[in-house]
Design a protein around this motif. Structure first.
Motif, PDB file in Angstrom:
ATOM      1  N   ILE A   9       0.845  -1.197   0.000  1.00  0.00           N
ATOM      2  CA  ILE A   9       0.000   0.000   0.000  1.00  0.00           C
ATOM      3  C   ILE A   9       0.879   1.246   0.000  1.00  0.00           C
ATOM      4  CG2 ILE A   9      -1.604   1.361   1.433  1.00  0.00           C
ATOM      5  CD1 ILE A   9      -2.547  -1.388   2.603  1.00  0.00           C
ATOM      6  N   SER A  10       0.520   2.207  -0.856  1.00  0.00           N
ATOM      7  CA  SER A  10       1.181   3.508  -0.792  1.00  0.00           C
ATOM      8  C   SER A  10       0.235   4.512  -0.148  1.00  0.00           C
ATOM      9  CB  SER A  10       1.571   3.983  -2.196  1.00  0.00           C
ATOM     10  OG  SER A  10       1.975   5.343  -2.153  1.00  0.00           O
ATOM     11  N   ILE A  11       0.761   5.224   0.824  1.00  0.00           N
ATOM     12  CA  ILE A  11       0.023   6.338   1.428  1.00  0.00           C
ATOM     13  C   ILE A  11       0.826   7.595   1.125  1.00  0.00           C
ATOM     14  CG2 ILE A  11      -0.713   7.424   3.596  1.00  0.00           C
ATOM     15  CD1 ILE A  11      -1.147   4.608   4.706  1.00  0.00           C
ATOM     16  N   PRO A  12       0.389   8.508   0.268  1.00  0.00           N
ATOM     17  CA  PRO A  12      -0.927   8.574  -0.369  1.00  0.00           C
ATOM     18  C   PRO A  12      -1.066   7.563  -1.504  1.00  0.00           C
ATOM     19  CG  PRO A  12       0.471  10.311  -1.225  1.00  0.00           C
ATOM     20  CD  PRO A  12       1.264   9.636  -0.136  1.00  0.00           C
ATOM     21  N   SER A  13      -2.311   7.210  -1.788  1.00  0.00           N
ATOM     22  CA  SER A  13      -2.536   6.270  -2.886  1.00  0.00           C
ATOM     23  C   SER A  13      -2.755   7.011  -4.206  1.00  0.00           C
ATOM     24  CB  SER A  13      -3.715   5.365  -2.574  1.00  0.00           C
ATOM     25  OG  SER A  13      -4.891   6.130  -2.448  1.00  0.00           O
ATOM     26  N   SER A  14      -3.133   8.272  -4.142  1.00  0.00           N
ATOM     27  CA  SER A  14      -3.249   9.071  -5.370  1.00  0.00           C
ATOM     28  C   SER A  14      -3.351  10.547  -5.021  1.00  0.00           C
ATOM     29  CB  SER A  14      -4.461   8.658  -6.203  1.00  0.00           C
ATOM     30  OG  SER A  14      -5.632   9.178  -5.628  1.00  0.00           O
ATOM     31  N   TYR A  15      -3.080  11.371  -5.995  1.00  0.00           N
ATOM     32  CA  TYR A  15      -3.275  12.821  -5.813  1.00  0.00           C
ATOM     33  C   TYR A  15      -3.559  13.452  -7.168  1.00  0.00           C
ATOM     34  CZ  TYR A  15       1.731  11.826  -6.235  1.00  0.00           C
ATOM     35  OH  TYR A  15       2.939  11.286  -6.601  1.00  0.00           O
ATOM     36  N   THR A  16      -4.345  14.520  -7.108  1.00  0.00           N
ATOM     37  CA  THR A  16      -4.808  15.208  -8.312  1.00  0.00           C
ATOM     38  C   THR A  16      -4.567  16.702  -8.142  1.00  0.00           C
ATOM     39  OG1 THR A  16      -6.504  13.541  -8.681  1.00  0.00           O
ATOM     40  CG2 THR A  16      -6.854  15.676  -9.727  1.00  0.00           C
ATOM     41  N   SER A  17      -4.100  17.334  -9.209  1.00  0.00           N
ATOM     42  CA  SER A  17      -3.963  18.785  -9.162  1.00  0.00           C
ATOM     43  C   SER A  17      -5.210  19.431  -9.756  1.00  0.00           C
ATOM     44  CB  SER A  17      -2.706  19.228  -9.926  1.00  0.00           C
ATOM     45  OG  SER A  17      -2.661  18.622 -11.203  1.00  0.00           O
ATOM     46  N   PHE A  18      -5.437  20.692  -9.404  1.00  0.00           N
ATOM     47  CA  PHE A  18      -6.611  21.449  -9.860  1.00  0.00           C
ATOM     48  C   PHE A  18      -6.159  22.855 -10.268  1.00  0.00           C
ATOM     49  CE2 PHE A  18      -8.242  18.213  -7.100  1.00  0.00           C
ATOM     50  CZ  PHE A  18      -9.513  17.897  -7.574  1.00  0.00           C
ATOM     51  N   ILE A  19      -6.860  23.430 -11.241  1.00  0.00           N
ATOM     52  CA  ILE A  19      -6.643  24.855 -11.506  1.00  0.00           C
ATOM     53  C   ILE A  19      -7.959  25.595 -11.637  1.00  0.00           C
ATOM     54  CG2 ILE A  19      -4.373  24.637 -12.613  1.00  0.00           C
ATOM     55  CD1 ILE A  19      -5.921  25.279 -15.291  1.00  0.00           C
ATOM     56  N   GLN A  20      -7.851  26.906 -11.543  1.00  0.00           N
ATOM     57  CA  GLN A  20      -9.004  27.804 -11.512  1.00  0.00           C
ATOM     58  C   GLN A  20      -8.537  29.168 -12.029  1.00  0.00           C
ATOM     59  OE1 GLN A  20     -10.018  28.928  -7.418  1.00  0.00           O
ATOM     60  NE2 GLN A  20     -12.173  28.749  -7.998  1.00  0.00           N
ATOM     61  N   SER A  69     -12.891  25.321  -9.731  1.00  0.00           N
ATOM     62  CA  SER A  69     -11.654  24.670 -10.154  1.00  0.00           C
ATOM     63  C   SER A  69     -11.951  23.335 -10.823  1.00  0.00           C
ATOM     64  CB  SER A  69     -10.709  24.482  -8.966  1.00  0.00           C
ATOM     65  OG  SER A  69     -11.192  23.464  -8.130  1.00  0.00           O
ATOM     66  N   GLN A  70     -11.016  22.881 -11.658  1.00  0.00           N
ATOM     67  CA  GLN A  70     -11.178  21.614 -12.369  1.00  0.00           C
ATOM     68  C   GLN A  70      -9.914  20.783 -12.227  1.00  0.00           C
ATOM     69  OE1 GLN A  70     -12.632  21.812 -16.413  1.00  0.00           O
ATOM     70  NE2 GLN A  70     -13.877  23.628 -15.985  1.00  0.00           N
ATOM     71  N   PRO A  71     -10.072  19.443 -12.217  1.00  0.00           N
ATOM     72  CA  PRO A  71      -8.896  18.581 -12.055  1.00  0.00           C
ATOM     73  C   PRO A  71      -7.968  18.637 -13.266  1.00  0.00           C
ATOM     74  CG  PRO A  71     -10.872  17.274 -12.435  1.00  0.00           C
ATOM     75  CD  PRO A  71     -11.323  18.691 -12.270  1.00  0.00           C
ATOM     76  N   VAL A  72      -6.665  18.520 -13.018  1.00  0.00           N
ATOM     77  CA  VAL A  72      -5.679  18.580 -14.095  1.00  0.00           C
ATOM     78  C   VAL A  72      -4.974  17.224 -14.229  1.00  0.00           C
ATOM     79  CG1 VAL A  72      -3.774  19.912 -15.085  1.00  0.00           C
ATOM     80  CG2 VAL A  72      -5.398  21.034 -13.552  1.00  0.00           C
ATOM     81  N   GLY A 106      -4.193  34.767 -14.559  1.00  0.00           N
ATOM     82  CA  GLY A 106      -3.476  33.506 -14.403  1.00  0.00           C
ATOM     83  C   GLY A 106      -4.366  32.490 -13.699  1.00  0.00           C
ATOM     84  N   PHE A 107      -3.743  31.442 -13.190  1.00  0.00           N
ATOM     85  CA  PHE A 107      -4.483  30.313 -12.639  1.00  0.00           C
ATOM     86  C   PHE A 107      -3.991  29.966 -11.252  1.00  0.00           C
ATOM     87  CE2 PHE A 107      -4.291  30.144 -17.188  1.00  0.00           C
ATOM     88  CZ  PHE A 107      -5.630  30.067 -17.512  1.00  0.00           C
TER      89      PHE A 107
END
Lengths: 649, 649
Positions: free
Chosen positions: B476-487, B524-527, B562-563
């Motif tokens: 197991i990896s902690i964190p298991s995932s990550y997502t960036s966002f912009i706005q 914001s939306q996921p990148v 900018g964002f």
């Protein structure tokens, strides 16, 4: 073998003609046609097997490190690669596909092919057209190549397509106007100077206004498909009148023609054998299968009108930026006087104007008794003095001439001219700035030629304000008025030259330039007018003008890089002089156009007019212009307080 | 006298409140109110007789060199002029009038008044609203002042007006949205940092989205008219809920309130006398006629919630640009560790995630026999080691911990911590870069905290790719995932700070910043998303995302500078951690937002979506982002090849 020779114009790139080939074509043989009479100068050749896909290679795990290139670099000599081959990037690549594998394959392949082309020292590569209306990822990848170290030229292939506005469905996602695609691509790539266009010419053509836009863009090649050719009465390929006109435009703008496609005209055997250039060459293989198309293009090239001498002389000045003269602050040099004095047309117009003024000023019955006082202010080395005296002779009027000149070097020549011509009793030379001269008497006629390309930009208004002191109340000024004009332009090359200085100041400076690779997007409009003499009490030489330009509705969108500036002067009554395109004085060469750049090029559409503001501002020791676009999207005001560009008083 | 004190927040400009006066007001007397309890801090005062017109002076030929100024500069002391007076430029001026005399009078007067204000050392002047929809000549004149040597602040008065889109007649030439006027004016003046807005608040307000735009603009003052006030049950002025909310927004954004107009509320005499602050002051004149409005504004100021401690601590960081950390290339300093370790909330979330993973990994019945191998990669000074051991204790699971850390300085602290806490039998310290460690066994659980403000921007993906070698296939990896966002953001102040460097590189760099004076224009939306572990064979850490943002239709147009970039990480199953505004983990302070600038701000309209492209690119020794706007108008691709900003591997 070049298309032909055109008097004195032997540096024109467009005399070279290319041919598009398929992958696996016998390049050495194709290039050996070069030694025959009717042959292509270069080939547009794919560099890589079109079936290659990096993802397939990886799946096969077979020799994935060795890309399956077309062959070895030994196929041609290094000079052949660099002089006679344009690399054709695989046309299947699609960096904006929804399919991620295809997108990644495309990026890998594009970079491999460019690397290979660079290794071969190929000078240019042809990039396939973007597949959809979106091209950001493609542009990102190409921009990475451009921003890298390579010097390779990239030609983006763009089909010459524009549907009419009437049939345009704004919600549809299809390509209405291929110029939009090019515009997006080049904006994303920051107007990079190594990125150009190769236009695909099809059998139907958009409107002339729409086509005209491309002459302001960086177009390097026009690819003409064999099925765009018509067939003439003898079975040979030929082009429609509209196509011919377009090709002539390409020739005039150094755009190279490339023939593409399969031969679709079956030539009568007899004709082929009897062709003059075949007689001397018995080698049957010497005629390329597309030779008849090449011959037709060569025929079009050769039947172009030869360039007039003046145009030939000015070839080296095309689209070259020069700083405007500052004749008030700086003294002109002998060479500059020499050049301007050769402009016969200008002095003929002055002489005509002076004649009319003399006849108006003195009726025939007083001609022998009345001494007209005529002052040439800014006499230089004397051409306007001569024109005045010739006018006096022509009209039988008696003149007393003062020749006022501030440049002491020119005054030396003036003195010797007066002696040489025996004008001692008629001409008085005054070595003085007209703004400060204390004249012994008042003049009937004031003759000056202080005009710049933009009319008032060499400070004629300020100088004549000073000279007006010694003009009689009812005296005549020649010129009696002048007006400046501007016109929005697409001018990619000029924009890039200004940009290359990498500062704001160069984008806020006006340049004198012989415009050539530009598109004039709308008719010019008047800006500032000055009238002389001006006896009003609250006069000011400050000016402000708001202008609205509307493009013809069939143009499509276009980009504005700046404004061409012109002038037209009324010398006296109906005698005028000027460079405004619609009324320009023929065969006059003293003035090139002036160009006012925009820091950020502005996209305009026919339905949203371009609103431009121009100011002429006056300070205690300088005069300057400010300008801006207010609509469709406001630009910064350029050259605030004359911080970048001004004319010294 | 300030509006009030707010815990620790004593530098807020908005605690000062001003009053607008007429020409000829008794300024010394007005300012003497300052010593009384309920008094204004500054006055907005006309500097010149409103009947003055330069053209009339010239016609009268009377003393045209001496402008009829309001009075002498001796009326007030120099410090009063500079601290308590904002100069009000004559409201009749109209530089875009069709009437040339009015236009010229306006320009002359504006320049004279600014010169007089500069002489008085007044810090700011209020410029009257542009009269029509066109403002280019006004902007040109103001720009000349701004580009000159003066340091004076100019506040352009803009009425807070926006009609609904529904009622908007596009062909009409009236003012639909006053933001457009401001936008044109500031674009023409090139986003000059001395040019700001003073908003005229009227009795009716535009939508919340439309108002929100202004918090990203440079607004210095809000002028509230007395007739915008309602009357409360006791006869006193008060404001509507929506107005109150807006005023609170102004307070929070350091925007000063100015009261304007005549008193329209007749206060009951008894109430006035009984007012607490009147009792101690017997001077009848001490109450300014608009005192009750001021008191109400003071009341609103004082009833604001006090700033939370963390917010107060971060006040100094608001809108200040910082370079993102490069923890892989550079070793963090003790102070940085110290700051991050204080972020309790973060470690609580980690401990919760580790607990859940431990329970999933080992059933209760094996808890006492199974030794779980847990590796903390990037252990720093040990907080995640502590969280892991606490999780083990909480769940009754047995742990064997490896603490891998590349920074030798942090390893020193780790060793002493292990001794201090008696962890010698449980924790093994490894001084090594996780990408190169040759692990003696494989891990059940990999715990890391390598996240930047934009998730992957501190190269967590690349580090964990290296660490994955020593994670068991089912580990197991902690964190298991990550997502960036912009706005997309309006962020005038930040834009000007980036611009002040006068180069392209700073516009192609991402900054860590505590955003404050900004407007968030769309959700914001996921990148980019990264998942760990990732056992796929053809994995790549390159990413590409196309995003379309649509503003709420009642916003009106807005400018994008900018964002803002955020991240959200899934630590394990439902335990997440992040700074994306809609899901942000409360009370966590380790991450400020990241900001990606645009070289040229882009105007967007609600009906034309903003299309943005973001790339994560990987080279052999660096990772970087590229970004661009593709629609409504393509921008250049920013940071090509990571030329301006990159993260070292």
């Amino acid at each position: 073998m070049v298309l032909g020779e055109r008097g004195g114009w032997d540096k024109n790139e467009s005399r070279y003609c290319g041919v598009e080939t398929e992958y696996g074509a016998d390049m050495p043989n194709l290039l050996s046609f070069n030694i025959s009479s009717a042959s292509f100068d270069f080939i547009l050749a794919p560099l890589m097997d079109p079936t290659y896909r990096p993802s397939l290679m990886e799946e096969n795990k077979a020799a994935s490190c060795v890309p399956p290139f077309a062959g070895s670099d030994l196929v041609l000599s290094p000079s052949q690669w660099s002089s006679h081959v344009v690399g054709k990037i695989s046309s299947w690549i699609d960096l904006d596909s929804e399919d991620e594998t295809l997108r990644k394959d495309s990026e890998t392949t594009l970079k491999q092919e460019i690397a290979w082309a660079t290794h071969l020292s190929v000078q240019a590569c042809l990039l396939p057209s973007p597949k959809g209306t979106s091209c950001a990822n493609y542009a990102r990848c190409v921009n990475q190549i451009l921003q890298g170290t390579s010097n390779i030229q990239l030609w983006l292939r763009i089909p010459l397509v524009k549907t009419d506005d009437d049939s345009m469905d704004l919600s549809a996602d299809h390509l209405d106007d291929s110029w939009e695609l090019w515009n997006s691509f080049r904006l994303l790539c920051e107007h990079h100077s190594q990125l150009s266009v190769a236009l695909d010419v099809l059998s139907s053509l958009p409107s002339a206004n729409s086509l005209g836009r491309w002459f302001g863009e960086s177009v390097r090649a026009a690819i003409i498909h064999t099925d765009s050719f018509l067939t003439n009465a003898r079975g040979y390929p030929c082009l429609s009148k509209r196509h011919q006109k377009l090709i002539n435009g390409f020739f005039n703008h150094s755009i190279q023609i490339v023939i593409s496609g399969k031969p679709v005209h079956k030539l009568p055997k007899a004709c082929m054998d009897s062709a003059a250039n075949q007689v001397i060459n018995n080698n049957k293989n010497a005629q390329h299968p597309l030779g008849s198309y090449l011959e037709y293009v060569g025929y079009l090239y050769q039947k172009m009108d030869p360039l007039p001498e003046q145009e030939r002389f000015e070839l080296g000045y095309r689209d070259v930026l020069q700083s405007p003269l500052q004749p008030l602050m700086d003294n002109l040099e002998a060479q500059t006087y020499e050049t301007f004095e050769k402009d016969t047309m200008k002095y003929i117009q002055y002489q005509r104007a002076i004649c009319k003024a003399l006849l108006d000023r003195v009726p025939d019955e007083e001609a022998s008794t009345f001494d007209i006082v005529l002052m040439v202010v800014g006499a230089g080395r004397g051409p306007l003095v001569r024109a005045s005296l010739q006018a006096a002779e022509e009209t039988g009027r008696k003149l007393k001439v003062y020749a006022v000149e501030k440049n002491p070097n020119a005054v030396v020549t003036l003195h010797s001219l007066v002696k040489l011509e025996g004008w001692e009793n008629v001409v008085t030379i005054v070595s003085c700035d007209m703004r400060h001269w204390d004249a012994p008497e008042k003049a009937d006629i004031l003759v000056s030629e202080l005009l710049g390309s933009f009319g008032d930009n060499e400070l004629s208004p300020e100088c004549l304000d000073g000279a007006q002191r010694f003009l009689k109340q009812d005296g005549i000024s020649i010129p009696s008025s002048y007006t400046s004009f501007i016109q929005p332009l697409t001018a990619s090359k000029i924009h890039n030259d200004v940009k290359s200085h990498k500062d704001v100041a160069h984008f806020e400076t006006a340049y004198v330039v012989k415009l050539h690779n530009v598109a004039r997007l709308a008719p010019s409009q008047p800006v500032f007018t000055f009238t002389h003499p001006d006896h009003s009490t609250m006069k000011s030489n400050q000016r402000y003008k708001k202008l609205k330009f509307k493009m013809p509705s069939d143009t499509g969108s276009a980009i504005v890089h700046g404004f061409a500036g012109y002038f037209d002067a009324t010398l006296y009554k109906d005698v005028h002089l000027g460079i405004e395109p619609s009324t320009t004085t023929p065969n006059m060469f003293s003035w090139f156009t002036i160009f006012f750049p925009l820091r950020t090029p502005i996209c305009i559409r026919p339905d949203s007019p371009l609103e431009v503001h121009f100011w002429r501002c006056c300070g205690s020791n300088k005069v300057w212009y400010e300008w801006c676009v207010a609509s469709p999207c406001p630009s910064p005001i350029h050259n605030s307080n004359g911080r970048s560009y001004w004319v010294g008083l």
